[in-house]
Design an enzyme around this catalytic site. Structure first.
Site, mmCIF file in Angstrom:
data_model
loop_
_atom_site.group_PDB
_atom_site.id
_atom_site.type_symbol
_atom_site.label_atom_id
_atom_site.label_comp_id
_atom_site.label_asym_id
_atom_site.label_seq_id
_atom_site.Cartn_x
_atom_site.Cartn_y
_atom_site.Cartn_z
ATOM 1 N N HIS A 1 -0.969 4.397 -0.498
ATOM 2 C CA HIS A 1 -1.979 5.282 0.089
ATOM 3 C C HIS A 1 -1.673 6.776 -0.040
ATOM 4 O O HIS A 1 -1.493 7.487 0.953
ATOM 5 C CB HIS A 1 -2.182 4.925 1.557
ATOM 6 C CG HIS A 1 -3.117 3.768 1.771
ATOM 7 N ND1 HIS A 1 -4.364 3.690 1.175
ATOM 8 C CD2 HIS A 1 -2.985 2.641 2.516
ATOM 9 C CE1 HIS A 1 -4.958 2.569 1.546
ATOM 10 N NE2 HIS A 1 -4.142 1.904 2.354
ATOM 11 N N ASP B 1 -4.245 -0.367 -3.393
ATOM 12 C CA ASP B 1 -4.391 0.648 -2.350
ATOM 13 C C ASP B 1 -3.453 1.830 -2.583
ATOM 14 O O ASP B 1 -2.702 2.252 -1.700
ATOM 15 C CB ASP B 1 -4.194 0.057 -0.953
ATOM 16 C CG ASP B 1 -5.484 -0.561 -0.412
ATOM 17 O OD1 ASP B 1 -6.404 -0.810 -1.217
ATOM 18 O OD2 ASP B 1 -5.568 -0.790 0.804
ATOM 19 N N HIS C 1 -4.339 -8.111 -3.246
ATOM 20 C CA HIS C 1 -4.196 -7.149 -2.154
ATOM 21 C C HIS C 1 -4.303 -7.801 -0.783
ATOM 22 O O HIS C 1 -3.555 -7.464 0.123
ATOM 23 C CB HIS C 1 -5.234 -6.035 -2.273
ATOM 24 C CG HIS C 1 -5.109 -5.026 -1.170
ATOM 25 N ND1 HIS C 1 -4.032 -4.169 -1.080
ATOM 26 C CD2 HIS C 1 -5.883 -4.772 -0.089
ATOM 27 C CE1 HIS C 1 -4.161 -3.422 0.007
ATOM 28 N NE2 HIS C 1 -5.266 -3.763 0.618
ATOM 29 N N ASN D 1 -8.726 -2.945 -2.248
ATOM 30 C CA ASN D 1 -10.080 -2.636 -1.794
ATOM 31 C C ASN D 1 -10.365 -1.138 -1.803
ATOM 32 O O ASN D 1 -11.510 -0.713 -2.032
ATOM 33 C CB ASN D 1 -10.325 -3.211 -0.399
ATOM 34 C CG ASN D 1 -9.403 -2.647 0.662
ATOM 35 O OD1 ASN D 1 -8.182 -2.765 0.554
ATOM 36 N ND2 ASN D 1 -9.966 -2.041 1.699
ATOM 37 N N HIS D 2 -9.346 -0.297 -1.600
ATOM 38 C CA HIS D 2 -9.598 1.143 -1.576
ATOM 39 C C HIS D 2 -9.895 1.701 -2.962
ATOM 40 O O HIS D 2 -10.610 2.702 -3.078
ATOM 41 C CB HIS D 2 -8.432 1.876 -0.911
ATOM 42 C CG HIS D 2 -8.478 1.786 0.582
ATOM 43 N ND1 HIS D 2 -8.959 2.795 1.383
ATOM 44 C CD2 HIS D 2 -8.132 0.775 1.419
ATOM 45 C CE1 HIS D 2 -8.893 2.427 2.655
ATOM 46 N NE2 HIS D 2 -8.392 1.202 2.698
ATOM 47 N N ASP E 1 0.835 -1.203 0.000
ATOM 48 C CA ASP E 1 0.000 0.000 0.000
ATOM 49 C C ASP E 1 0.873 1.258 0.000
ATOM 50 O O ASP E 1 1.777 1.388 0.826
ATOM 51 C CB ASP E 1 -0.864 0.058 1.259
ATOM 52 C CG ASP E 1 -1.578 -1.239 1.576
ATOM 53 O OD1 ASP E 1 -1.120 -2.297 1.134
ATOM 54 O OD2 ASP E 1 -2.581 -1.183 2.293
#
Length: 229
Positions: A72, A106, A199, A141-142, A70
């Site tokens: 982010h 992500d 992920h 998932n994000h 990730d």
């Protein structure tokens, strides 16, 4: 011989190292609960009537393979991870040659640099391919949460990140949006050599349905179906 796999952890997980405060109530989402859903997987790649062509999910084992977790919304961390892997130079150009990098999703949420990271990774995909390597970017998932309008983890600075390309965030990232269509060119699951990447893991029932899992998410992001599996 099995390729060596180097893992560069850019973040320890979706919810570690962040505030423990309870997030705001979620926006209703079309993304099903994958841990409890009993709906059978589609027997065909993608959704019925979807016109997207399948993209490669199985790749031969390279001499060197790096996984990045990730990122982010943190562009500095993304660049740092790619440079540590030997993938890019100080000008963010691909120098990895035949190196294969898997970024396991992500990219979105928790940081302000989402669009810049996506644009960087999309460009590096082309540069890596031209050099005989690969940058394989997967959906986390994000990415799917944002496509469904679930913006609980979006920072104030990122909420307007895509305003130059769409009227608002949902118009850019929602199914059929300009960046959703770019994300639709990416899978949820990839296999490189004998290593499976996703992920957050692959459920046992999905082991023989990888093409369908990938296709359903891609077709949904492209605006051609009602939701991913």
């Amino acid at each position: 011989m099995r390729a060596a796999v180097w893992a560069i952890v850019a973040a320890f997980g979706c919810d570690r190292g962040h505030s423990r405060e309870k997030p705001a109530a979620p926006v209703p989402t079309a993304v099903p609960d994958r841990a409890t859903s009993t709906a059978p997987a589609s027997s065909t790649p993608g959704a019925a009537g979807c016109t997207l062509a399948p993209i490669l999910a199985r790749h031969p084992a390279p001499k060197r393979l790096v996984a990045i977790g990730d990122v982010h919304g943190d562009l500095a961390a993304t660049r740092s991870a790619l440079r540590a892997a030997g993938a890019i130079d100080a000008q963010d150009r691909w120098i990895g040659g035949e190196l294969v990098v898997v970024q396991v999703g992500d990219v979105l949420d928790r940081g302000d640099d989402e669009q810049a990271i996506l644009d960087l990774l999309f460009r590096l995909e082309d540069e890596a391919k031209a050099a005989g390597g690969a940058l394989i970017m997967l959906l986390g998932n994000h990415e799917l949460m944002n496509a469904a309008g679930d913006f609980r983890y979006v920072t104030p600075g990122a909420m307007t990140d895509f305003d130059e390309v769409a009227k608002d965030r949902l118009a850019a990232l929602g199914p059929g949006g300009v960046y959703a269509k770019k994300l639709a060119a990416h899978n949820v699951v990839a296999i490189v050599g004998d290593t499976v990447f996703s992920h957050a893991g692959v459920l046992g029932d999905w082991a023989t349905q990888i093409e369908a899992v990938n296709g359903s998410s891609r077709c949904w992001l492209d605006g051609q179906s009602g939701g991913p599996q």
